[in-house]
Design an enzyme around this catalytic site. Structure first.
Site, PDB file in Angstrom:
ATOM      1  N   ASP A  78       0.861  -1.166   0.000  1.00 29.44           N
ATOM      2  CA  ASP A  78       0.000   0.000   0.000  1.00 29.44           C
ATOM      3  C   ASP A  78       0.910   1.231   0.000  1.00 29.44           C
ATOM      4  O   ASP A  78       2.123   1.132   0.180  1.00 29.44           O
ATOM      5  CB  ASP A  78      -0.960  -0.032   1.208  1.00 29.44           C
TER       6      ASP A  78
HETATM    7  C1  GLC Z   1      -4.237   4.374  -0.333  1.00 27.37           C
HETATM    8  C2  GLC Z   1      -5.144   3.252   0.095  1.00 27.37           C
HETATM    9  C3  GLC Z   1      -5.265   2.142  -0.901  1.00 27.37           C
HETATM   10  C4  GLC Z   1      -5.147   2.725  -2.298  1.00 27.37           C
HETATM   11  C5  GLC Z   1      -3.739   3.238  -2.453  1.00 27.37           C
HETATM   12  C6  GLC Z   1      -3.518   3.918  -3.815  1.00 27.37           C
HETATM   13  O1  GLC Z   1      -3.480   4.804   0.751  1.00 27.37           O
HETATM   14  O2  GLC Z   1      -4.913   2.660   1.357  1.00 27.37           O
HETATM   15  O3  GLC Z   1      -6.509   1.489  -0.670  1.00 27.37           O
HETATM   16  O4  GLC Z   1      -5.414   1.742  -3.269  1.00 27.37           O
HETATM   17  O5  GLC Z   1      -3.370   4.150  -1.427  1.00 27.37           O
HETATM   18  O6  GLC Z   1      -4.309   5.040  -3.931  1.00 27.37           O
END
Ligand code: GLC
Length: 742
Positions: A280
């Protein structure tokens, strides 16, 4: 006939293997030509700068790094124009390895669908799959290869703002919806022009953050992890999910991103996952803040060792992996495995044959937000609305009303209907694209009906200056519709709330309007279960309208006037007070089972509050009435290799056509570990005309009787079971006992 079928199957699987063999050969031959910098480049993902979805660290050299083959994927690059531009940079690199474009297409791309929690309230797996399918068609037409969805985190705590992105509290419903969403996103097969890679997130147990506080620690038994939180991930994997995303939280003391047990033992080991894992946003680097890694270099070591293949936005891999290999701290094989997993997907998507195949302006113009997609969004939105209360048949409203007052801070909102994850919301002219609730009502009522409007108050804050105007407006009307709730930025990522009451003075507005004595219908828009006890006890009619997306206004108007009979059922328990959280329906009995009414003495209850929820899991009303009768079981004693056929009659005894979600619950009366008081094991959404009856059938098999025992064996234990057929988890209509004898 059989012979031909077997022969056909053999030929098809041989061809598929031959094709995979070709891709594997291409991957291996490309890998041999890559430098270690180019390999690490494939593990590196950055965001575009037009819409960051996390704490951004500006990197001015992104374009140069793409040309040098040092970046393998980008996210937040919106539209064919920009994806083509970035892909052209990648085509200038030595090996011309195409970029992967990822995007949070959580509930629609341009045509925005109801938030996932609202869709879960539809219990309509076909509708949910179709929603993901339309999202994939639009996103892939806009150059996107990969969506960071479905989010399959079980959510039992409405203080956590991200419950809006999931399928609610129940594991069984969560597995079914996870499967449907992956199928919707990925379509027939990866590589089809209208398919995108799914990304199952957040692995794992992110929804169990202590205190419902986003990013907080998770601590649970291995058995709870396997029984409650992992099954939706496994269902998504079994549906063919191409990628996984890990989670920010630590699980039992080890951050998910560096958690070998999760990513190597379970995902890539026991489950034999062949796709790749993206971290993430920045979560690899965040292992330093976790106090798990001394510095970015040790975070890179832990993450690659634990099976995190791609580094989103933390620079850990970019600046440390080559050195770790040189120092002999990690084997190049670890990097090669991650690179191969990523390259395999790029070949499967056909990007090496044509890197621009998804960046097709003509398709983009044809597919985005077209009337057919909006019609689908309208249908899904209608199915997602939950009727919580309808006294004195206040609803549906008559189309001959002379004057309707539409009051509240959500009435003329546009963006608030779109939820936290709407993609690329333009700052202007979105009224050309989104149907507000006010627009929807105007579209619906005839010329003889006068519509009045007053805002009344803001969503939050304590200003009541607008009450006077609201009251004056209400007094002129035959009926008042109140639209209140949360703004779109009050649930979602990093939007945990310690108090989940209706925000601001909105409930005071309800009280003031109710005091006029007018019939009142309350619409509650939100990304989570809210607490609104006074409204729930006093308003005659309440619709939970979540955030319904592009067609919100039309969907709500259809339900208000009975052009669609609401059929939604709550996918999460609604607490009476935040003090009850975590509260969920499939809890254990305890040795002193909770009594509900006025609990006294030594029982597991609160002395200052009823123990039951305000609205239970699986609850939702209809404009018609359903009768359940004639429960039959094919047997009341079965062996573990046998099934029980269950059937009963469902009748629509009301005046209008309606859909009922009939729910099958089981209770294992005793076990080698305590078992929930009831658990959802199956459901069907059934449409019946007024007066129509239908025999509904379910099958009970060993799988439905099984659970993880203390040795983590998935087993069914002989003993007594109770079968329940319910209109909700707290409204059991039919019951029967049966025994598993071996
Ligand atoms: C965010 C979220 C995740 C998302 C990623 C890209 O922090 O936790 O769910 O897909 O970053 O945007």
């Amino acid at each position: 006939m059989k012979k031909i079928t077997t022969m056909t199957l053999l030929m098809v699987s041989f061809f598929a293997m031959a094709q995979q063999e070709t891709i594997d050969q291409k991957v291996n031959s490309l890998l041999k030509r890559m430098t270690i910098e180019e390999k690490i480049g494939q593990l590196n993902q950055y965001t575009g700068d037009n819409s960051a979805t996390g704490p951004i660290n500006i990197n001015p050299n992104k374009q140069a790094e793409i040309k040098a083959g040092l970046i393998g994927s980008m996210l937040n690059i919106i539209g064919t124009k920009y994806t083509r531009q970035y892909q052209e940079l990648a085509m200038q690199s030595r090996l011309k390895i195409p970029l992967l474009f990822g995007q949070d297409v959580i509930h629609g791309y341009k045509t925005t669908f109801p938030i996932p929690l609202a869709e879960a309230a539809s219990w309509d797996l076909e509708a949910i799959e179709l929603s993901a399918r339309v999202a994939a068609i639009e996103a892939s037409a806009s150059g996107i290869h990969w969506t960071f969805a479905p989010m399959v985190d079980i959510g039992r705590d409405p203080r956590w703002g991200r419950v809006m992105e999931g399928a609610g509290e129940d594991t069984y419903l969560g597995t079914k919806i996870a499967h449907a969403r992956v199928k919707g996103f990925q379509g027939n097969k990866l590589g089809d022009l209208n398919s995108v890679m799914a990304c199952v997130k957040h692995f794992a147990a992110y929804g169990a953050a202590i205190g419902g506080r986003d990013y907080n620690s998770v601590d649970m038994s291995e058995r709870m992890l396997w029984e409650t939180y992992l099954p939706p991930f496994k269902a998504a994997l079994d549906a063919g999910a191409a990628t996984f995303m890990n989670s920010f939280n630590d699980v039992n003391g080890i951050p998910a991103t560096g958690n070998k047990h999760l990513q190597r033992d379970i995902l890539k080991g026991k489950w034999n996952f062949q796709g790749f894992v993206v971290s993430d946003w920045g979560s690899i680097g965040e292992m330093v803040a976790h106090g798990y890694s001394k510095d970015l270099k040790s975070a890179a070591f832990s993450a690659i060792t634990a099976g995190s293949d791609m580094d989103m936005e933390s620079n850990a891999y970019r600046y440390n992996l080559a050195e770790l290999v040189k120092e002999g701290k990690i084997a190049i094989d670890l990097i090669d495995d991650a690179v191969k997993r990523i390259l395999r997907k790029k070949f499967e998507l056909g990007l090496f044959d044509d890197p621009y195949r998804y960046s097709d302006t003509k398709r983009e113009e044809k597919e985005l937000n077209n009337p057919e997609n909006r019609k689908t969004a309208l249908e899904v939105a209608k199915k997602s609305i939950v009727l919580l209360k309808n006294e004195n048949e206040t609803l549906p409203l008559s189309k001959n009303l002379k004057t309707i007052a539409f009051i509240g801070p959500m009435v003329k909102e546009y963006k608030a209907n779109m939820g936290f994850w709407a993609v690329d919301l333009p700052e202007v002219n979105y009224d050309k694209w989104i149907v507000s609730q006010w627009d929807g009502l105007q579209n619906k009522v005839g010329k003889n009906t006068k519509l009045l409007y007053a805002k009344g108050c803001e969503v939050d804050g304590d200003n009541k200056d607008g009450f006077a105007e609201a009251l004056t407006t209400a007094k002129q009307a035959d009926v008042v519709i109140l639209s209140i709730g949360e703004r779109h930025d009050m649930s979602g990522e990093a939007k945990s709330r310690s108090d989940i009451h209706l925000p601001g003075v909105q409930e005071d507005l309800v009280k003031a309007i109710m005091a006029t004595g007018k019939p009142v219908v309350v619409l509650i828009n939100s990304g989570r279960p809210l607490v609104f006890n006074w409204t729930a006890d006093n308003a005659p009619a309440i619709l939970y309208t979540w955030w319904l997306g592009t067609e919100a206004g039309n969907a709500i108007a259809d339900v208000l006037f009975g052009d669609y009979n609401p059929s939604g059922k709550l996918p999460m328990t609604f607490p009476r007070e935040v003090g009850q959280i975590p509260i969920y329906y499939n809890h254990f009995s305890t040795g002193r089972p909770p009594a509900d009414e006025n609990a006294k003495g030594y029982v597991s209850s609160y002395i200052d509050l009823k123990n039951s929820p305000k609205f239970p899991f699986g609850y939702g009303l209809s404009y018609t009435k359903f009768d359940y009768s004639g429960l039959k079981l094919s047997s009341t004693k079965i062996k573990s290799n046998e099934n029980i056929k269950v059937s009963f009659q469902l009748s629509n005894i009301g005046k209008v056509t309606g859909e009922e979600v009939v729910q099958l619950y089981l209770q294992d009366k005793f076990g080698s570990v305590v078992r929930p008081v009831l658990e959802l094991k199956d459901f069907q959404k059934v449409k019946l005309d007024a007066g129509e009856s239908k025999t509904i059938a379910f099958t009970i098999d060993k799988e439905k009787l099984s659970f993880y025992n203390n040795k983590l064996e998935w087993i069914a234990e002989p003993g007594d079971f109770e079968l329940m057929i319910g209109a909700s988890s707290a409204d059991i209509k039919l019951k029967a006992d049966f025994e598993l004898v071996d």
